[in-house]
Design a protein around this motif. Structure first.
Motif, PDB file in Angstrom:
ATOM      1  N   ALA A   1       0.560  -1.020  -0.252  1.00 34.34           N
ATOM      2  CA  ALA A   1       0.285  -0.035  -0.219  1.00 34.34           C
ATOM      3  C   ALA A   1       0.935   0.863   0.089  1.00 34.34           C
ATOM      4  CB  ALA A   1      -1.368  -0.487   1.137  1.00 34.34           C
ATOM      5  N   SER A   2       1.920   1.695   0.444  1.00 34.14           N
ATOM      6  CA  SER A   2       2.644   2.494   1.264  1.00 34.14           C
ATOM      7  C   SER A   2       3.032   2.677  -0.406  1.00 34.14           C
ATOM      8  CB  SER A   2       3.786   2.033   1.887  1.00 34.14           C
ATOM      9  OG  SER A   2       3.141   2.132   2.962  1.00 34.14           O
TER      10      SER A   2
ATOM     11  N   TRP B   1       2.965   5.833  -2.853  1.00 34.42           N
ATOM     12  CA  TRP B   1       3.934   6.888  -3.389  1.00 34.42           C
ATOM     13  C   TRP B   1       4.349   6.862  -5.307  1.00 34.42           C
ATOM     14  CZ3 TRP B   1       9.994   4.938  -2.657  1.00 34.42           C
ATOM     15  CH2 TRP B   1      10.830   6.020  -3.189  1.00 34.42           C
ATOM     16  N   VAL B   2       3.968   5.839  -5.628  1.00 37.46           N
ATOM     17  CA  VAL B   2       3.624   5.683  -7.582  1.00 37.46           C
ATOM     18  C   VAL B   2       2.910   6.462  -7.646  1.00 37.46           C
ATOM     19  CG1 VAL B   2       3.845   4.980  -9.725  1.00 37.46           C
ATOM     20  CG2 VAL B   2       5.200   3.780  -7.185  1.00 37.46           C
TER      21      VAL B   2
ATOM     22  N   PRO C   1       4.708   7.275   4.642  1.00 33.66           N
ATOM     23  CA  PRO C   1       4.437   5.821   5.109  1.00 33.66           C
ATOM     24  C   PRO C   1       5.434   4.247   5.404  1.00 33.66           C
ATOM     25  CG  PRO C   1       2.329   6.600   4.199  1.00 33.66           C
ATOM     26  CD  PRO C   1       4.013   7.593   3.729  1.00 33.66           C
ATOM     27  N   PHE C   2       6.109   4.931   4.167  1.00 39.02           N
ATOM     28  CA  PHE C   2       7.448   3.839   3.273  1.00 39.02           C
ATOM     29  C   PHE C   2       8.530   4.117   3.772  1.00 39.02           C
ATOM     30  CE2 PHE C   2      11.033   2.656   0.597  1.00 39.02           C
ATOM     31  CZ  PHE C   2      10.991   1.735   0.406  1.00 39.02           C
ATOM     32  N   LEU C   3       9.062   4.831   4.393  1.00 40.90           N
ATOM     33  CA  LEU C   3      10.119   5.936   4.991  1.00 40.90           C
ATOM     34  C   LEU C   3       9.958   4.976   6.102  1.00 40.90           C
ATOM     35  CD1 LEU C   3      11.209   9.248   4.011  1.00 40.90           C
ATOM     36  CD2 LEU C   3      12.499   6.456   3.079  1.00 40.90           C
TER      37      LEU C   3
ATOM     38  N   LEU D   1       3.753   3.151  13.408  1.00 46.45           N
ATOM     39  CA  LEU D   1       3.478   2.241  12.122  1.00 46.45           C
ATOM     40  C   LEU D   1       1.752   3.101  11.984  1.00 46.45           C
ATOM     41  CD1 LEU D   1       4.047  -1.125  13.212  1.00 46.45           C
ATOM     42  CD2 LEU D   1       4.655   0.060  11.269  1.00 46.45           C
ATOM     43  N   GLY D   2       1.522   3.461  13.324  1.00 43.46           N
ATOM     44  CA  GLY D   2      -0.181   4.224  13.348  1.00 43.46           C
ATOM     45  C   GLY D   2      -0.088   5.785  12.274  1.00 43.46           C
ATOM     46  N   ILE D   3       0.504   5.919  12.226  1.00 41.31           N
ATOM     47  CA  ILE D   3       0.608   7.483  11.553  1.00 41.31           C
ATOM     48  C   ILE D   3       0.952   7.273   9.773  1.00 41.31           C
ATOM     49  CG2 ILE D   3       2.384   9.002  10.575  1.00 41.31           C
ATOM     50  CD1 ILE D   3       3.644   9.324  14.105  1.00 41.31           C
ATOM     51  N   GLY D   4       1.682   5.701   9.518  1.00 39.75           N
ATOM     52  CA  GLY D   4       1.544   5.336   8.749  1.00 39.75           C
ATOM     53  C   GLY D   4       0.664   5.338   7.810  1.00 39.75           C
TER      54      GLY D   4
END
Length: 482
Positions: A415-416, A420-421, A432-434, A459-462
């Protein structure tokens, strides 16, 4: 005598009249005395009193529950960073986060109108984590210590509730930015304390550097965490959130603030000697710079930075020389630590095989690993940290717990990357990816992870950012169709 008695009664009448006329004040006084007695003489008596007081307020006073719950959510999330530093004296396990959590839960369950559509886009993450906790709960049937296993599962529930709060109450850009601004303020506090520790050699009362002394620990920062690795992981997992929020400031202020925060954060991570955190912050800085400043400006910054480093090294600037020395030592002087971890990994894998992949019991790996590593049961040192989140889960809960957890992270990264893409590599979309990358590195760099609330919060923030993106995306698609 009768006359004297009548006179006394008459004299006492004003008092009786006053008491009857001010019964509210009298009632408040006696209620205050009773509450004080409960709080003082009953263990944790303040908990039922606080809950009762909140219920009375909710029943008697009209308040905006949405604003109330959002404010309480922000307080709860921010309190998670401080742990026992916001705790009650002589009760380190009862701190503000754990007082606010049951209050938040009770209010949400019984006094708040639910809107489950808010979490529909990311509910699969919550369900997978619930299945993970359920699988860990099954091990209660054969665990060696029911108390330790329940404690471990409670920590997992805290993570689940943090996930839920993030995706439910940080439901749009405005609400998320309120929390992001709070995170910026907290991050500045964290790095300020870190710099103070490096400069003065002094530490906060619960810092690990006050318990064990090494040749470098005196001037290594720990902040509100116990050890340097935890502090470095905190800096790296929040770094993207802070940089993204600062990038929304006015351009000149944003450049100055981001430059200062980045330099200080990189410096503090280096002096912690945390190899994993060094790699993470390098990845984060490169990706964020590429996304924010675009390629040619980024190339100029990198070349300029290398030039400054080379010149400073040539002229032997002491600070730069020391940083290069710290980086070298971090990757070359830890052979003993690396070999010890390899041995722990081997011992953990043997425990996994001996349990036939059904798990030894939630939270029981440290004590079992201690016996394996020592060769006998040691009552004075019965805790041996596994230093690997994934092996720890597989050992504690077996393959049944490992499958939903690994599915959780696979879907999170898919999903991250998709976000991003689809967002064409914009700086906001990479957060989220970072955060996921920072968690993976921390999962094998820290001694333990399940009790590190800031990792669950990251992780919750992502997930909150992903939820906002998918809700807004579908909203645009619907509006276009209409």
């Amino acid at each position: 005598m009768v006359a004297n008695t009548v006179r006394k009664i008459r004299k006492s009448m004003p008092i009786i009249k006053w008491l009857l006329g001010n019964y509210k004040v009298v009632s408040f006084f006696w209620m205050a005395v009773i509450i004080l007695e409960i709080c003082v003489f009953l263990p944790y008596g303040y908990v039922p009193v606080a809950l009762l007081l909140i219920v009375v307020i909710l029943l008697c006073v009209r308040i905006n529950m949405e604003k109330c719950m959002f404010t309480l959510s922000i307080m709860l999330l921010c309190a998670g960073f401080f742990g026992p530093y916001l705790g009650l004296p002589a009760m380190e396990n009862i701190f503000l986060f754990r007082v606010l959590l049951p209050i938040h839960l009770v209010l949400f369950l019984f006094f708040y109108k639910k809107d489950w559509e808010r979490i529909r886009k990311v509910r699969i993450f919550l369900w997978l984590y619930i299945f993970f906790i359920f699988a860990m709960g099954i091990t209660l049937f054969w665990t060696d210590s029911l108390g330790e296993s329940l404690r471990y599962i409670y920590f997992l529930f805290e993570w689940l509730y943090i996930f839920f709060i993030c995706v439910y109450f940080l439901k749009d850009v405005n609400s998320f930015r309120v929390f992001a601004k709070c995170t910026v303020v907290l991050y500045i506090i964290f790095i300020s304390i870190g710099l103070w520790e490096v400069i003065t050699g002094m530490h906060l009362p619960r810092s690990g550097s006050t318990f064990y002394i090494t040749t470098t620990s005196e001037h290594q920062p720990t902040g509100f965490q116990f050890n340097t690795n935890d502090y470095a992981a905190l800096l790296t997992i929040l770094f993207p959130v802070v940089i993204i929020e600062m990038s929304k400031w006015k351009k000149r202020a944003a450049i100055i603030a981001i430059s200062i925060i980045s330099v200080v954060a990189v410096y503090l991570v280096i002096v912690t000697f945390s190899r994993m955190a060094m790699l993470v912050i390098l990845i984060e800085v490169i990706i964020l710079l590429v996304s924010w400043m675009r390629s040619w400006i980024f190339v100029g910054i990198i070349l300029g930075g290398l030039g400054v480093a080379i010149v400073s090294y040539y002229f032997k600037w002491s600070l730069i020389i020391q940083l290069f020395s710290d980086i070298t030592r971090a990757f070359t002087d830890k052979d003993g630590s690396t070999l010890e971890r390899v041995e722990m990994y081997k011992a953990t894998w043997s425990l996994i095989r001996d349990s036939h992949f059904i798990g030894i019991g939630a939270g029981m790996l440290p004590t079992h690993l201690s016996i394996v590593m020592y060769g006998f049961e040691n009552a004075s040192a019965n805790y041996w940290s596994p230093h690997n989140y994934w092996l720890e889960v597989l050992a504690n809960g077996g393959i049944l717990a490992f499958i939903p957890l690994i599915a959780f992270f696979i879907l999170y990264f898919i999903a991250s990357l998709y976000y991003w893409v689809k967002a064409r590599w914009k700086i906001e979309s990479v957060v989220p990816f970072l955060i996921g990358v920072a968690f993976v590195f921390a999962s094998i760099g820290l001694s333990g992870t399940f009790d590190k609330m800031f990792l669950g919060l990251g992780l919750g923030i992502g997930m909150s950012i992903l939820n906002i993106y998918y809700i807004e995306r579908d909203g645009k698609e619907l509006s276009n169709q209409i």
